[in-house]
Scaffold this motif. Structure first.
Motif, PDB file in Angstrom:
ATOM      1  N   ALA A   1      -4.727   2.632   5.711  1.00 22.35           N
ATOM      2  CA  ALA A   1      -4.681   3.810   6.587  1.00 22.35           C
ATOM      3  C   ALA A   1      -3.298   3.973   7.212  1.00 22.35           C
ATOM      4  O   ALA A   1      -2.780   5.087   7.342  1.00 22.35           O
TER       5      ALA A   1
ATOM      6  N   ASN B   1     -10.404   2.752  15.748  1.00 25.60           N
ATOM      7  CA  ASN B   1     -10.838   1.902  14.636  1.00 25.60           C
ATOM      8  C   ASN B   1     -10.587   0.426  14.964  1.00 25.60           C
ATOM      9  O   ASN B   1      -9.859  -0.270  14.255  1.00 25.60           O
TER      10      ASN B   1
ATOM     11  N   TYR C   1       0.808  -1.227   0.000  1.00 26.62           N
ATOM     12  CA  TYR C   1       0.000   0.000   0.000  1.00 26.62           C
ATOM     13  C   TYR C   1       0.840   1.275   0.000  1.00 26.62           C
ATOM     14  O   TYR C   1       0.353   2.331  -0.403  1.00 26.62           O
TER      15      TYR C   1
ATOM     16  N   THR D   1      -8.152  -2.427   5.026  1.00 26.38           N
ATOM     17  CA  THR D   1      -8.489  -1.028   5.305  1.00 26.38           C
ATOM     18  C   THR D   1      -7.502  -0.429   6.292  1.00 26.38           C
ATOM     19  O   THR D   1      -7.037   0.713   6.130  1.00 26.38           O
TER      20      THR D   1
ATOM     21  N   TRP E   1     -10.659  -2.591  12.486  1.00 22.83           N
ATOM     22  CA  TRP E   1      -9.572  -2.926  11.567  1.00 22.83           C
ATOM     23  C   TRP E   1      -8.862  -4.221  11.948  1.00 22.83           C
ATOM     24  O   TRP E   1      -8.175  -4.814  11.121  1.00 22.83           O
TER      25      TRP E   1
END
Length: 203
Positions: free
Chosen positions: A185, A167, A52, A181, A170
């Motif tokens: 991030a 979060n 990513y 996800t 996750w």
């Protein structure tokens, strides 16, 4: 007193022009030295983030040495071995596999990594998210990172622990490795600090 020939005068003019441009050329060379180059050293979280990161750092040349279960002293030693071959900006994803009781060992690894990067380098280090081990949390490690970063502009901490706290969806059962996800991030948060690192080195 005889004046020089037209050829001599042209040579002199060119020489003066070169001298006038020298400071600008030097400044340009200095700016180029802090190019968009990045080295990543880390553990399984770095492995998961690796696909990513290029999406968030377009135009950057990213090299990495990442492997599951890599420890902080191991990663710091690797940076020290690479020494002058390191690019100006480094990402260290380390500490999650280490004993949370051993804050002194972790601090020594962080300081060793900073020495390896040198005064012309900058390290981005996400802090640690992992359930307590043997009754000890990783708050001690995160305090080490915060304390050193406050006194050293060459260390930039990604506050992964705060992101994770907001979060929890996750993460799976282990509370360590995020889903796609979460990794995206994490990569974006690291990229923001990487760009800030680079700006600080060329200002």
């Amino acid at each position: 007193m005889r004046r020089g020939s037209p050829v001599t005068r042209r040579i002199a003019a060119v020489a003066l022009a070169v001298l006038a441009l020298t400071p600008a050329a030097s400044a340009s060379a200095g700016h180029h030295a802090v190019g968009k180059r990045l080295f990543v050293v880390g553990d399984s979280l770095a492995v998961g983030t690796k696909p990513y990161l290029p999406r968030s750092l377009h135009g950057w040349r990213i090299r990495s040495s990442v492997s599951i279960s890599k420890h902080a002293p191991e990663g710091a030693a690797e940076l020290a071995r690479r020494g002058h071959s390191l690019p100006p900006v480094v990402v260290a994803s380390l500490g999650t596999n280490d004993d949370p009781h051993a804050t002194g060992s972790f601090e020594a690894a962080v300081r060793k990594a900073l020495r390896a990067a040198g005064k012309r380098g900058c390290i981005v280090w996400p802090n640690i998210v992992r359930p307590a081990v043997g009754g000890a949390t990783y708050a001690g490690y995160n305090n080490v990172l915060d304390r050193i970063a406050k006194r050293n502009d060459h260390l930039r901490v990604v506050d992964w622990s705060v992101m994770a706290a907001h979060n929890r969806g996750w993460f799976g059962d282990d509370g360590v490795h995020p889903n796609a996800t979460g990794y995206l991030a994490r990569a974006r948060a690291i990229a923001r600090q990487v760009r800030r690192c680079r700006r600080s080195l060329i200002e």
